[in-house]
Design an enzyme around this catalytic site. Structure first.
Site, short mmCIF file in Angstrom:
data_model
loop_
_atom_site.label_atom_id
_atom_site.label_comp_id
_atom_site.label_asym_id
_atom_site.label_seq_id
_atom_site.Cartn_x
_atom_site.Cartn_y
_atom_site.Cartn_z
N SER A 136 0.94 -1.22 0.14
CA SER A 136 -0.05 0.00 -0.19
C SER A 136 0.91 1.24 -0.09
O SER A 136 2.37 1.28 0.16
CB SER A 136 -1.04 0.05 1.23
OG SER A 136 -0.09 0.29 2.29
N LYS A 137 0.30 2.25 -0.26
CA LYS A 137 0.69 3.66 -0.28
C LYS A 137 1.40 3.85 0.95
O LYS A 137 2.57 4.53 0.99
CB LYS A 137 0.05 4.82 -0.63
CG LYS A 137 -0.36 4.77 -2.13
CD LYS A 137 -1.20 6.14 -2.43
CE LYS A 137 -2.07 5.81 -3.51
NZ LYS A 137 -2.85 7.10 -3.69
N ARG A 138 1.02 3.68 2.11
CA ARG A 138 1.53 3.74 3.35
C ARG A 138 2.53 3.28 3.59
O ARG A 138 3.69 3.54 4.24
CB ARG A 138 0.38 3.36 4.69
CG ARG A 138 -0.40 4.56 4.84
CD ARG A 138 -1.57 4.17 5.45
NE ARG A 138 -2.52 3.46 4.87
CZ ARG A 138 -2.81 2.23 5.15
NH1 ARG A 138 -2.61 1.60 6.35
NH2 ARG A 138 -3.75 1.41 4.34
#
Ligand code: GLU
Length: 461
Positions: A252-254
């Site tokens: 994910s982006k995180r």
């Protein structure tokens, strides 16, 4: 028939590494099948649309060296390739489904749908549309339309039977129709949903193979039902395993930086990223670990794709990057570095001398600055112990008199360390620290030669 494949990214922000991973596989199939690879922009979800995101996708594809044959930027026989410019097409096909009773108008309000949902949840049923509007009479429908009631158009999913997806990677995957919701095809704002638009476009654009991420597998029965409703031959559907983090969580982006262009900006070479992505969930027939994009495009095949999720392993990517950096000639490496990795205060004429020193030490192009800054910035000198200060004054004496060659410097320094009865380790550590400001640096003698005697003696003061 030639092979036609596509990627269909939604412009919702960054160009995701997953898009490149999917794209290179689609590109390979198109090239091997002497066909075309398309880019289609799926921008019908207006809430998630991000301005500028389309340009980022093209930049990313270009940087990786993927060439497409048709797309919004190039045009082609099935233009336009941007879904928001094809709205009348989806309307036309949705109406056709309504006329043939494969789809129906639904006038249910949000409130009603929410009530149905709540009572289904209470009864421990899977929430889904209850088919309320499926049985409206023609005259009910006409009245509602005339009074301008908002509506959606839904797919009339058969109540029984199974829909089977023959996936070259996963084999036969069967879905009970009874478990499939009456999918919305046209939303109340007149926009199509992904499901209608993707099927209409893949058909009209003559796509033969839909190769996409596993996360779309559960949508495939809806798409197959749509193909059947239209009386169209479906393409081959193949679902690639989704890239995961080392801890198996979804990338994910995180958690990681999953943007393609941020890999470029962090100093990764496209060759390295391509080789790294090539081996995600796929292996080379000859077990090769190192090969070019060109070779991948020639040898990739769906039958060697695994079902298990490939891992985004940064150590592995770093390994590939170092490998491809070392494979560059000095001139090529300078050229790559000049795309934003050479600090403004680094003199350009210094670069040829620095290449042999840094090439084997760069993991990413971005490491260049921290490896070489002492050549063009005076390091801040740390506190030296009394013992170290003695080392440095002896070194200074030796270095002011010796021949300024690798041989000359090394022989004289080693001689005097020996004469004093010192150990090489602490002596050279202090010298390195004084000259480079670092505990670890490119080879010291070579660095001193490049710096020149005057600068070296100045730093030893
Ligand atoms: N628009 C979808 C996406 O963003 C395309 C999925 C597909 O390939 O059908 O990934």
């Amino acid at each position: 028939m030639t092979t036609r494949t596509r990627i269909a990214p939604s412009p919702t922000g960054i160009a995701h590494l997953g898009t490149a991973y999917i794209a290179m596989r689609n590109l390979a199939l198109a090239r091997q099948g002497k066909g075309q690879f398309l880019i289609r922009i799926e921008d019908t979800d207006r809430e998630r649309y991000v301005e500028g995101a389309v340009a980022v996708i093209f930049d990313a594809m270009k940087w990786l060296g993927y060439t497409h044959d048709e797309g919004p930027d190039l045009g082609g026989p099935h233009a336009p390739y941007t879904q928001s410019e094809r709205l009348d097409i989806y309307q036309k096909y949705a109406k056709e489904l309504v006329i043939n009773k494969h789809a129906y108008y639904c006038f249910c309000t949000k409130e009603r749908l929410e009530k149905v949902r709540q009572s289904q949840l209470k009864a421990k049923q899977l929430p889904r549309y209850d088919g309320h509007c499926r049985t409206l009479t023609d005259s009910d429908i006409q009245t509602n339309l005339q009074s301008n009631l908002p509506f959606v158009i839904r797919l009339a999913v058969p109540k029984d039977g199974v829909t089977i997806c023959h996936d070259p990677i996963r084999g036969e995957v069967a879905f009970e129709n009874a478990g499939i919701d009456d999918q919305v095809l046209i939303k109340s704002d007149g926009y199509p949903t992904y499901h209608l638009a993707v099927v209409v476009d893949d058909h009209l654009m003559e796509i033969t193979h839909v190769v996409r991420g596993e996360e779309w597998l559960s949508s495939t029965p809806k798409h197959l039902l749509l193909y059947a409703a239209f009386g169209w031959e479906p393409p081959v559907f193949a679902h690639l395993p989704v890239i995961r983090n080392k801890d198996k969580s979804k990338m994910s982006k995180r958690k990681n930086d999953v943007s393609i262009l941020s890999h470029r900006d962090r100093g990764y070479l496209p060759e390295a990223l391509n080789n790294f992505m090539a081996l995600m969930g796929w292996s080379h027939l000859e077990g090769k670990e190192i090969f070019s994009l060109k070779e991948f495009l020639e040898v990739f095949s769906l039958d060697r794709v695994t079902k298990t999720a490939p891992i985004y392993d940064l150590d592995k990517l770093n390994y590939y990057n170092g490998y491809y950096i070392r494979a560059l000639s000095d001139e090529e490496l300078i050229q790559r570095l000049q795309s934003g990795f050479i600090p403004a205060d680094c003199p350009i004429d210094l670069l040829p001398a620095l290449m042999p020193l840094v090439k084997s030490r760069l993991t990413t192009l971005r490491d260049f600055e921290s490896l070489t800054d002492f050549f063009y910035r005076t390091p801040t000198s740390p506190e030296f112990s009394e013992e170290e200060q003695i080392y440095l004054s002896v070194a200074k004496e030796v270095l002011s008199a010796c021949d300024w060659t690798k041989e000359g410097i090394e022989t004289k320094l080693v001689e005097s360390v020996k004469a004093k009865g010192w150990k090489n380790g602490p002596f050279f550590a202090a010298l390195r620290l004084a000259i480079t400001g670092k505990k670890v640096s490119p080879p010291l003698t070579e660095s001193m030669i490049i710096l020149g005697r005057d600068v070296v003696l100045e730093r030893l003061k």
